[in-house]
Design a protein around this motif. Structure first.
Motif, PDB file in Angstrom:
ATOM      1  N   GLU B 110       0.723  -1.135  -0.006  1.00  9.00           N
ATOM      2  CA  GLU B 110      -0.024   0.042  -0.038  1.00  9.00           C
ATOM      3  C   GLU B 110       0.746   1.308  -0.149  1.00  9.00           C
ATOM      4  O   GLU B 110       0.594   2.223  -0.739  1.00  9.00           O
ATOM      5  N   MET B 111       1.820   1.319   0.882  1.00 10.75           N
ATOM      6  CA  MET B 111       2.656   2.329   0.856  1.00 10.75           C
ATOM      7  C   MET B 111       3.450   2.650  -0.343  1.00 10.75           C
ATOM      8  O   MET B 111       3.546   4.037  -0.745  1.00 10.75           O
ATOM      9  N   ILE B 112       4.141   1.846  -1.337  1.00  9.25           N
ATOM     10  CA  ILE B 112       4.586   1.983  -2.391  1.00  9.25           C
ATOM     11  C   ILE B 112       3.504   2.629  -3.400  1.00  9.25           C
ATOM     12  O   ILE B 112       3.772   3.143  -4.249  1.00  9.25           O
ATOM     13  N   GLN B 113       2.351   1.688  -3.303  1.00 12.96           N
ATOM     14  CA  GLN B 113       1.506   2.390  -4.183  1.00 12.96           C
ATOM     15  C   GLN B 113       0.843   3.800  -3.941  1.00 12.96           C
ATOM     16  O   GLN B 113       0.229   4.461  -4.849  1.00 12.96           O
ATOM     17  N   GLY B 114       1.120   4.259  -2.882  1.00 15.38           N
ATOM     18  CA  GLY B 114       0.619   5.633  -2.481  1.00 15.38           C
ATOM     19  C   GLY B 114       1.901   6.515  -2.331  1.00 15.38           C
ATOM     20  O   GLY B 114       1.525   7.715  -1.749  1.00 15.38           O
ATOM     21  N   GLY B 115       2.975   6.352  -2.641  1.00 17.96           N
ATOM     22  CA  GLY B 115       3.807   7.215  -2.817  1.00 17.96           C
ATOM     23  C   GLY B 115       4.996   7.290  -1.365  1.00 17.96           C
ATOM     24  O   GLY B 115       5.586   8.273  -1.653  1.00 17.96           O
ATOM     25  N   VAL B 116       4.875   6.443  -0.544  1.00 19.16           N
ATOM     26  CA  VAL B 116       5.883   6.444   0.383  1.00 19.16           C
ATOM     27  C   VAL B 116       6.986   5.703   0.073  1.00 19.16           C
ATOM     28  O   VAL B 116       6.873   4.278  -0.266  1.00 19.16           O
ATOM     29  N   THR B 117       8.165   6.221   0.584  1.00 19.34           N
ATOM     30  CA  THR B 117       9.480   5.386   0.007  1.00 19.34           C
ATOM     31  C   THR B 117      10.197   5.122   1.248  1.00 19.34           C
ATOM     32  O   THR B 117      11.198   4.393   1.236  1.00 19.34           O
ATOM     33  N   GLY B 298       2.870  11.020  10.070  1.00 18.43           N
ATOM     34  CA  GLY B 298       2.763   9.623  10.253  1.00 18.43           C
ATOM     35  C   GLY B 298       1.471   9.093   9.876  1.00 18.43           C
ATOM     36  O   GLY B 298       0.345   9.934  10.115  1.00 18.43           O
ATOM     37  N   SER B 299       1.152   8.039   9.533  1.00 21.40           N
ATOM     38  CA  SER B 299      -0.158   7.389   9.172  1.00 21.40           C
ATOM     39  C   SER B 299      -0.628   6.781  10.278  1.00 21.40           C
ATOM     40  O   SER B 299      -1.760   6.335  10.581  1.00 21.40           O
ATOM     41  N   LEU B 310       0.600   9.193   2.770  1.00 11.24           N
ATOM     42  CA  LEU B 310       0.481  10.574   3.151  1.00 11.24           C
ATOM     43  C   LEU B 310      -0.479  11.459   2.696  1.00 11.24           C
ATOM     44  O   LEU B 310      -1.044  12.265   3.426  1.00 11.24           O
ATOM     45  N   PHE B 311      -0.904  11.401   1.339  1.00  9.14           N
ATOM     46  CA  PHE B 311      -2.084  12.153   0.943  1.00  9.14           C
ATOM     47  C   PHE B 311      -3.107  12.255   1.807  1.00  9.14           C
ATOM     48  O   PHE B 311      -3.736  13.048   2.143  1.00  9.14           O
ATOM     49  N   SER B 312      -3.717  11.019   2.284  1.00 10.57           N
ATOM     50  CA  SER B 312      -4.716  11.097   3.481  1.00 10.57           C
ATOM     51  C   SER B 312      -4.415  11.777   4.665  1.00 10.57           C
ATOM     52  O   SER B 312      -5.673  11.998   5.160  1.00 10.57           O
ATOM     53  N   GLN B 313      -3.167  12.144   5.010  1.00 10.12           N
ATOM     54  CA  GLN B 313      -3.124  13.175   5.892  1.00 10.12           C
ATOM     55  C   GLN B 313      -2.848  14.364   5.610  1.00 10.12           C
ATOM     56  O   GLN B 313      -2.719  15.286   6.578  1.00 10.12           O
ATOM     57  N   PHE B 314      -2.842  14.929   4.328  1.00  5.31           N
ATOM     58  CA  PHE B 314      -2.579  16.143   4.307  1.00  5.31           C
ATOM     59  C   PHE B 314      -3.727  17.120   4.630  1.00  5.31           C
ATOM     60  O   PHE B 314      -3.437  18.126   5.211  1.00  5.31           O
TER      61      PHE B 314
END
Lengths: 443, 443
Positions: B110-117, B298-299, B310-314
């Motif tokens: 999920e993190m890779i798909q969502g832009g977290v590296t 953080g998520s 992290l988009f969901s946290q913005f």
């Protein structure tokens, strides 16, 4: 022609929150004609669509939007006086019938892609919005805005009323598009004109009234100073607090205001992301719901809330209720989904037609693909919808039995053209903003 | 082998927020070796990837996660006592090395798909998390949790320390995975053990310390009652407030606490969605930032925050700051993106390696497609990222020059298998929850 959706996880959002999993939905013409669990009926000639276990649920109801404003999306975020520095000057100079058509088309594209099938809009040149919704196939309440601040399409209230009359004449009998009258807000309409609108509304009881209400501290101060009352009380005394009023925002309320609103049986559209982003405050949604007020969810315009789907509003509306309550219990996920569907339809007085999947109601539905890893595991479908699903998971959208999107492909609108037109118009705004900045901050 | 990304809108997130549009990025091995605007250099044998105008920016840094807990995602939302009714019993019974591997794999997908590296994790059986991150190719801080409430992988603190030592021994020299020690929280560690951890940390200065801090009113009451101090003061007196402390949550703070944290130069991971959903409160992010504290985003675990991008946290982190400030000015969008990238890297002491695109730094980057109509028009790329972009817009992800995702296809993990394993394990949780419910509410 019969359409049969099979192998679906059907969330009906009816009064008992029935689910059919695996389930089927039968659609004939614009109407849901059958629904159930287990093997679907055998219907000669029916188009059968295997949903592969996807969620099928009512299309979402966006109870407050300014579709034309998507061309302003993200403009001058974080600038405190952006309304007076940029937005009002830009609106005065650039808001034309063409701009409203372009902005509304982009908004319609985005809403269909994001699972919205019904929208309540209020803006200027509203016959353009009505035409866009008609072309898009969206169910819509379209409200011609009336305001005293020299808005782009009328110089006087008499001219504004003429626009309303024209809109009502044209769309009175449209199957999907309902004309509406939209006084901008108490402070920008004034008590005398609110009274005139209330009289007009008595003579036109089927025309919904939309208005911003109790949105800002400035509005509260205006009411206190000018009338010695709360803004809700001013609106009541003007005769506008009626069951056909859709009041947007409703932040700056005390308990007496909520009692007045409840006694008058008005309807509320809460816009959590727009309000939160502006730092304006948190709407007392649970208090209003506990007082018996129907509360739906709105995106507000893209200038304020940026995105027009309701998934983006779910976490904010939920978190705000839990933060006000100091616990994870208030406003459970299923209630958020009800607000986005059947309660939203009730807010728009469309709940006999849409907002839930029931035999005899209009076939307004969306299909949500469950392939994304972020959606798993699934303990509760409503929690999934509120806290993990996203617009990109919506694959199909249908209004009144007509597909608006299939497999992410739009059936009624051209998304590439919609973006191209909006980008072009935004370029002229950017040039004007540079001129404004130079006049404020001469080099 | 040289990789050359061309025709990109490069957001570097360096100190001057340089942009290159159109721009190019050159990568050799694990490292960024060149970057600029205009036509790219001609390099014999380079793999050239035309980004078609997409945004290329640093991969995002998730500064607080419990990757293993994705198997609990959405479990018993809205139940106030779910921690004691479900979560702790389920953790005691079901948290095994295998479960942690399965949950962490789903989270990595999920993190890779969502832009977290880059991710900072703390949980149990943490060597499993380390192995998953190594396999996934993610940059990670992996913290073995220590706690006194009979956690699933140690009965005593001595056993817990042994797990930490083992983790550190195995991963001390790993290029991407940094071992860490993670006392659960002041109240669940106790002052004496916090002192022991502080001593251990002095002897192991390169091992980051992660801890939940000032998360709940219960914790504040514990500190007041047991030590007559704030929980931050107890932590300081135990010797744990140090620059290598990554303190998660930090909600329940007064100004004196913030001063203590600032003097000690600790780092903070704010988790707005998790905190908001639990109704716990709003972290004073702007106050901490104004006091000079690095604050990352953080998520939290998927049980608390549901999604791990992290988009969901913005929107939450931004709205919370604006609501606390009563205006749309606080925490501008660009600062939110900085928190998600370079500031997050600073929180994890990885800012010399990652968090911005600069020549000589590691090639940790993502590419964001701008096709979605909801992203247009674009007045400001940071506003777009914070308020309109979504995980589904991320098409490519690279860590240390290695592709983890290309065109939405994962290169290192199997998303279908990850979901299948997580669903299977969730089924055993559901059976146990039914047993718990029956024992609480006998028929």
């Amino acid at each position: 022609m019969t359409i049969l959706l099979t192998n679906a996880w059907v969330l009906t959002l009816d009064d008992t929150l029935s689910e059919h999993n695996p389930g089927w939905v039968q659609i004939d013409g614009s109407t849901i004609t059958g629904m159930g669990s287990g093997p679907p009926p055998s219907i000669a000639g029916a188009e059968i669509i295997d949903c592969g276990g996807d969620i099928v649920m009512p299309g979402m109801v966006n109870t407050h939007c300014h579709m034309g404003m998507s061309v302003f999306r993200g403009l001058a975020e974080d600038v405190d006086d952006r309304l007076y520095r940029y937005i009002l000057p830009l609106e005065r100079k650039f808001v034309t019938a063409e701009m409203v058509r372009i902005g509304s088309t982009l908004s319609a594209v985005e809403m269909i892609q994001g699972g919205v099938t019904t929208v309540a809009d209020m803006y200027y040149f509203e016959t353009e919005v009505a035409e866009v919704c008609d072309r898009a196939g969206l169910r819509a309440i379209v409200g011609q805005t009336l305001a005293d601040f020299d808005p782009p399409d009328h110089k006087t209230f008499n001219q504004g009323f003429a626009l309303v009359e024209d809109l009502v004449d044209r769309y009175r009998d449209h199957p999907l598009v309902t004309p509406s009258i939209a006084p901008h807000a108490p402070y920008s309409t004034g008590r005398a004109v609110m009274e005139r609108i209330a009289d007009w509304s008595l003579a036109n009881p089927d025309v919904p009234v939309q208005m911003h209400l109790a949105e800002s501290t400035l509005e509260v101060e205006w009411a206190r100073k000018t009338h010695g009352q709360s803004t809700v009380a001013v609106t009541r005394d003007a005769g506008l607090l009626k069951p056909n009023l859709i009041a947007a925002h409703c932040l700056q309320l005390d308990d007496a205001d909520i009692t007045m609103m409840s006694e008058a049986q008005i309807c509320v559209a809460t816009n959590p992301r727009s309000n939160g982003k502006a730092g304006r405050g948190i709407s007392p949604v649970e208090k209003m719901r506990n007082a018996g007020l129907p509360v739906g969810i709105g995106s507000d315009g893209a200038m304020s809330g940026n995105t027009l789907d309701l998934f983006s509003q779910f976490a904010p509306v939920s978190m705000f209720a839990k933060l006000l309550g100091g616990s994870r219990k208030p406003l459970p996920a299923v209630e958020v989904v009800r607000m986005a569907t059947i309660e939203g339809a009730r807010v728009l007085s469309l709940n006999l037609k849409t907002g839930s999947l029931e035999v005899g109601k209009q076939a307004d539905l969306i299909r949500i693909n469950l392939a994304a890893p972020r959606l798993h595991p699934i303990y509760d479908p409503y929690s999934l919808l509120v806290f993990a699903a996203m617009p990109s998971d919506v694959t199909h959208s249908m209004v009144a039995g007509r597909w608006l999107m299939r497999n992410r492909q739009l059936e009624t609108l051209d998304p590439v053209g919609a973006v191209r037109d909006a980008v072009q118009i935004a370029n002229s705004f950017k040039a004007e903003m540079r001129r404004i900045d130079e006049s404020h901050d001469p080099a």
